[in-house]
Write an enzyme that holds these catalytic residues in place. Structure first.
Site, PDB file in Angstrom:
ATOM      1  N   TYR A 100       0.833  -1.209   0.000  1.00 16.84           N
ATOM      2  CA  TYR A 100       0.000   0.000   0.000  1.00 16.84           C
ATOM      3  C   TYR A 100       0.861   1.249   0.000  1.00 16.84           C
ATOM      4  CZ  TYR A 100       1.259   0.421   4.919  1.00 16.84           C
ATOM      5  OH  TYR A 100       1.970   0.541   6.082  1.00 16.84           O
ATOM      6  N   PHE A 110       2.570   9.665   3.677  1.00 12.57           N
ATOM      7  CA  PHE A 110       2.866   9.484   5.092  1.00 12.57           C
ATOM      8  C   PHE A 110       3.230   8.051   5.453  1.00 12.57           C
ATOM      9  CE2 PHE A 110      -1.757   9.175   4.618  1.00 12.57           C
ATOM     10  CZ  PHE A 110      -2.010   7.934   5.179  1.00 12.57           C
ATOM     11  N   ASP A 111       2.965   7.112   4.548  1.00 18.66           N
ATOM     12  CA  ASP A 111       3.315   5.719   4.832  1.00 18.66           C
ATOM     13  C   ASP A 111       3.285   4.936   3.532  1.00 18.66           C
ATOM     14  OD1 ASP A 111       4.020   3.465   6.216  1.00 18.66           O
ATOM     15  OD2 ASP A 111       2.062   3.103   7.106  1.00 18.66           O
ATOM     16  N   ILE A 141      -7.848   0.681  10.870  1.00 24.07           N
ATOM     17  CA  ILE A 141      -8.893   1.706  10.836  1.00 24.07           C
ATOM     18  C   ILE A 141     -10.133   1.178  10.097  1.00 24.07           C
ATOM     19  CG2 ILE A 141      -7.287   3.633  11.029  1.00 24.07           C
ATOM     20  CD1 ILE A 141      -7.492   4.037   8.008  1.00 24.07           C
ATOM     21  N   TYR A 180      -8.643   8.368  11.411  1.00 25.04           N
ATOM     22  CA  TYR A 180      -8.171   8.735  12.744  1.00 25.04           C
ATOM     23  C   TYR A 180      -8.978   9.858  13.381  1.00 25.04           C
ATOM     24  CZ  TYR A 180      -4.274   5.770  11.458  1.00 25.04           C
ATOM     25  OH  TYR A 180      -3.516   4.690  11.082  1.00 25.04           O
ATOM     26  N   PHE A 202      -5.485   5.774   0.022  1.00 20.86           N
ATOM     27  CA  PHE A 202      -4.637   4.593  -0.009  1.00 20.86           C
ATOM     28  C   PHE A 202      -4.789   3.864  -1.335  1.00 20.86           C
ATOM     29  CE2 PHE A 202      -5.037   5.033   4.618  1.00 20.86           C
ATOM     30  CZ  PHE A 202      -3.755   4.749   5.046  1.00 20.86           C
TER      31      PHE A 202
END
Length: 255
Positions: free
Chosen positions: A164, A174-175, A192, A218, A234
């Site tokens: 991902y 961010f990831d 999540i 979040y 994502f």
């Protein structure tokens, strides 16, 4: 909010040695010699504290609270020579007051960023749902199929293996398991809600793009890399599924 100004006066001042104003450098500094173990130890103590504190000094300046670095250096020198111009009690009061100012500034900044993210997220979701190929579920999750696989679909209790990439609506990454070069594996019901719902729509071999509203991500929490109220994007590729053991088997195994 954490306190960052509860180190000693020396610790606070050392940063001045690593960030001295250019106008104060009227002579060429002496060469640093790091030949003996004792020299390396002394240097490491100062450098590690200075590096740690320099980030906090920078934050203070970015929050609009000026820092007189020449006075930091002066305070350091006075502290070493036990020639303080303020009493220990006075300095403690001053530093506590600075802590309070910084916390107020941080809170105001976080609130402004959260409000900005909320408005931008709402606008992004509204525009995205009108795009061709985008499906919006009852919960508000938006997704589009990039590649449709032919394998099984997971249930919420299964463990999935995925690749991902996660970004904010402005494109900030961010990831990413792709960037790390290692797939991620986790129980689908322990992430999540947007992930739990979305990945269950996928067959093994699929790649989907999910746009996840903050309430399915979040929410109002600020995670540092993800501001409060952020909508997340994502791209997810489902690599494999590890089916959860039936409840009866789990109960037997536990005995």
């Amino acid at each position: 909010m954490k306190s960052i100004y509860k180190m000693s006066l020396v610790a606070l001042a050392v940063v001045g040695l690593t960030a001295c104003n250019q106008e104060q450098k009227t002579t060429k500094p002496a060469e640093v010699k790091l030949e003996t173990q004792a020299q390396k130890q002394a240097y490491s103590v100062g450098a590690s504290i200075g590096k740690y504190m320099s980030g906090h000094i920078k934050e203070q300046e970015e929050l609009g609270l000026p820092v007189d670095r020449s006075l930091i250096i002066q305070g350091f020198s006075n502290g070493l020579n036990d020639d303080l111009k303020l009493t220990e009690e006075e300095m403690q009061t001053v530093l506590q007051g600075l802590d309070e100012q910084l916390n107020e500034k941080r809170q105001a900044q976080a609130t402004a960023l959260a409000e900005k993210a909320k408005a931008e997220s709402a606008a992004f979701l509204e525009a995205n749902k009108a795009k061709e190929g985008v499906v919006t579920t009852e919960s508000g999750l938006q997704y589009e199929v990039i590649t449709e696989g032919t394998g099984d679909k997971p249930s919420a209790e299964d463990t999935v293996e995925v690749h991902y990439v996660g970004t904010l609506t402005d494109g900030t990454e961010f990831d990413s398991s792709v960037a790390r070069g290692q797939s991620a594996k986790f129980p689908l019901n322990r992430v999540i809600p947007g992930w739990t719902e979305g990945v269950q729509l996928m067959s093994v071999g699929s790649k989907y793009r999910f746009v996840i509203p903050s309430e399915l991500a979040y929410g109002s929490r600020d995670t540092g890399s993800i501001p409060a109220n952020s909508t997340l994007i994502f791209e997810v590729e489902l690599l494999s599924i590890e089916k959860a053991a039936p409840a009866a088997e789990e109960a037997a195994a536990a005995k």
